[in-house]
Design an enzyme around this catalytic site. Structure first.
Site, short mmCIF file in Angstrom:
data_model
loop_
_atom_site.label_atom_id
_atom_site.label_comp_id
_atom_site.label_asym_id
_atom_site.label_seq_id
_atom_site.Cartn_x
_atom_site.Cartn_y
_atom_site.Cartn_z
N CYS A 126 0.76 -1.02 0.12
CA CYS A 126 0.04 -0.09 -0.08
C CYS A 126 0.84 1.50 0.14
O CYS A 126 0.70 2.33 -0.64
CB CYS A 126 -0.84 0.05 1.07
SG CYS A 126 -2.31 -1.06 1.14
N ASP A 185 10.62 -6.75 -8.53
CA ASP A 185 10.84 -7.39 -7.31
C ASP A 185 12.22 -6.94 -6.94
O ASP A 185 13.26 -7.08 -7.63
CB ASP A 185 10.68 -9.02 -7.29
CG ASP A 185 10.51 -9.49 -5.62
OD1 ASP A 185 9.57 -10.14 -5.54
OD2 ASP A 185 11.65 -9.58 -5.11
N HIS A 221 -6.21 -2.94 -1.06
CA HIS A 221 -5.49 -3.70 -0.14
C HIS A 221 -6.45 -4.90 0.15
O HIS A 221 -7.54 -4.84 0.74
CB HIS A 221 -5.27 -3.20 1.14
CG HIS A 221 -4.53 -3.97 2.22
ND1 HIS A 221 -3.28 -4.24 2.31
CD2 HIS A 221 -5.08 -4.57 3.20
CE1 HIS A 221 -2.86 -4.96 3.33
NE2 HIS A 221 -4.20 -5.25 3.94
N GLY A 275 4.70 -19.46 2.14
CA GLY A 275 5.83 -18.54 2.07
C GLY A 275 5.38 -16.86 1.69
O GLY A 275 6.24 -16.00 1.50
N HIS A 296 -0.36 -10.44 -4.46
CA HIS A 296 0.50 -10.25 -5.37
C HIS A 296 0.77 -11.41 -6.12
O HIS A 296 0.90 -12.54 -5.53
CB HIS A 296 1.85 -9.45 -4.90
CG HIS A 296 2.40 -10.19 -3.78
ND1 HIS A 296 2.10 -10.21 -2.45
CD2 HIS A 296 3.37 -11.16 -3.99
CE1 HIS A 296 2.81 -11.11 -1.71
NE2 HIS A 296 3.87 -11.63 -2.64
N HIS A 305 3.69 -13.17 -8.48
CA HIS A 305 5.11 -13.07 -8.95
C HIS A 305 5.00 -13.50 -10.57
O HIS A 305 4.24 -14.55 -10.99
CB HIS A 305 5.83 -14.13 -8.13
CG HIS A 305 6.00 -13.71 -6.85
ND1 HIS A 305 7.12 -13.17 -6.25
CD2 HIS A 305 5.10 -14.07 -5.84
CE1 HIS A 305 7.11 -13.17 -4.87
NE2 HIS A 305 5.83 -13.74 -4.71
P1 AMP Z 1 5.70 -13.31 -0.97
O1 AMP Z 1 6.76 -14.21 -0.26
O2 AMP Z 1 5.04 -13.95 -1.88
O3 AMP Z 1 5.08 -12.49 0.17
O4 AMP Z 1 6.59 -12.14 -1.75
C1 AMP Z 1 7.01 -10.89 -1.49
C2 AMP Z 1 7.79 -10.44 -2.45
O5 AMP Z 1 7.77 -8.85 -2.29
C3 AMP Z 1 9.42 -10.92 -2.29
O6 AMP Z 1 9.72 -11.53 -3.45
C4 AMP Z 1 10.10 -9.54 -2.11
O7 AMP Z 1 11.36 -9.59 -2.59
C5 AMP Z 1 9.26 -8.52 -2.59
N1 AMP Z 1 9.55 -7.17 -1.95
C6 AMP Z 1 9.35 -6.93 -0.55
N2 AMP Z 1 9.64 -5.76 -0.44
C7 AMP Z 1 9.86 -4.98 -1.65
C8 AMP Z 1 10.16 -3.65 -2.18
N3 AMP Z 1 10.22 -2.58 -1.47
N4 AMP Z 1 9.94 -3.47 -3.46
C9 AMP Z 1 9.82 -4.55 -4.42
N5 AMP Z 1 9.62 -5.96 -3.91
C10 AMP Z 1 9.54 -5.94 -2.69
ZN ZN Z 2 -1.69 -3.27 1.20
#
Ligand code: AMP
Ligand code: ZN
Length: 106
Positions: free
Chosen positions: A8, A31, A47, A92, A99, A101
């Site tokens: 957010c 990422d 959100h 994970g 989100h 990936h």
């Molecule tokens: P998850 O484990 O599916 O919740 O993935 C969270 C993802 O967010 C991970 O791949 C992180 O590398 C990525 N992430 C966390 N903080 C940031 C950020 N500030 N900018 C870009 N990616 C982020």
């Molecule tokens: Zn959010």
């Protein structure tokens, strides 16, 4: 907007990010810890904690996420790709805002 949510805060531009694409409902950023040559995150601007928290009112939002993946697939090096979404800590999930990936570029 949830001020305790990093995504957010990225959507609100409080935290910088590398924006790849955007429409009314969805933001795509790079990422910060890429797991593939191309690793983007497709994030709804609303959100919603995880896929389990989507409701029928989110039908348009949910389809926007997949259509954004289709749009990304037209970008250079992105025509073959993987999508994955971690839902719940045991799977994970670390950021509790949906989100997907988008992995590509091999
Ligand atoms: P998850 O484990 O599916 O919740 O993935 C969270 C993802 O967010 C991970 O791949 C992180 O590398 C990525 N992430 C966390 N903080 C940031 C950020 N500030 N900018 C870009 N990616 C982020
Ligand atoms: Zn959010």
């Amino acid at each position: 907007m949830n001020k305790d949510c990093i995504f957010c805060r990225i959507i609100d531009q409080e935290i910088p990010s590398q924006v790849i694409a955007e429409d009314n409902n969805v933001l795509v950023i790079k990422d910060i810890n890429p797991q593939a040559p191309i690793h983007y995150l497709i994030i709804p601007k609303k959100h919603v904690v995880d896929i389990g928290a989507l409701t029928v009112q989110d039908t348009h939002l949910a389809s926007s996420l997949l259509l954004m993946a289709q749009k990304l697939s037209t970008f250079p090096g992105c025509d073959q790709f993987k999508l994955h979404s971690n839902n719940g800590p045991a799977a994970g999930q670390v950021v509790f805002h949906i989100h997907i990936h988008f992995l590509a570029g091999w």
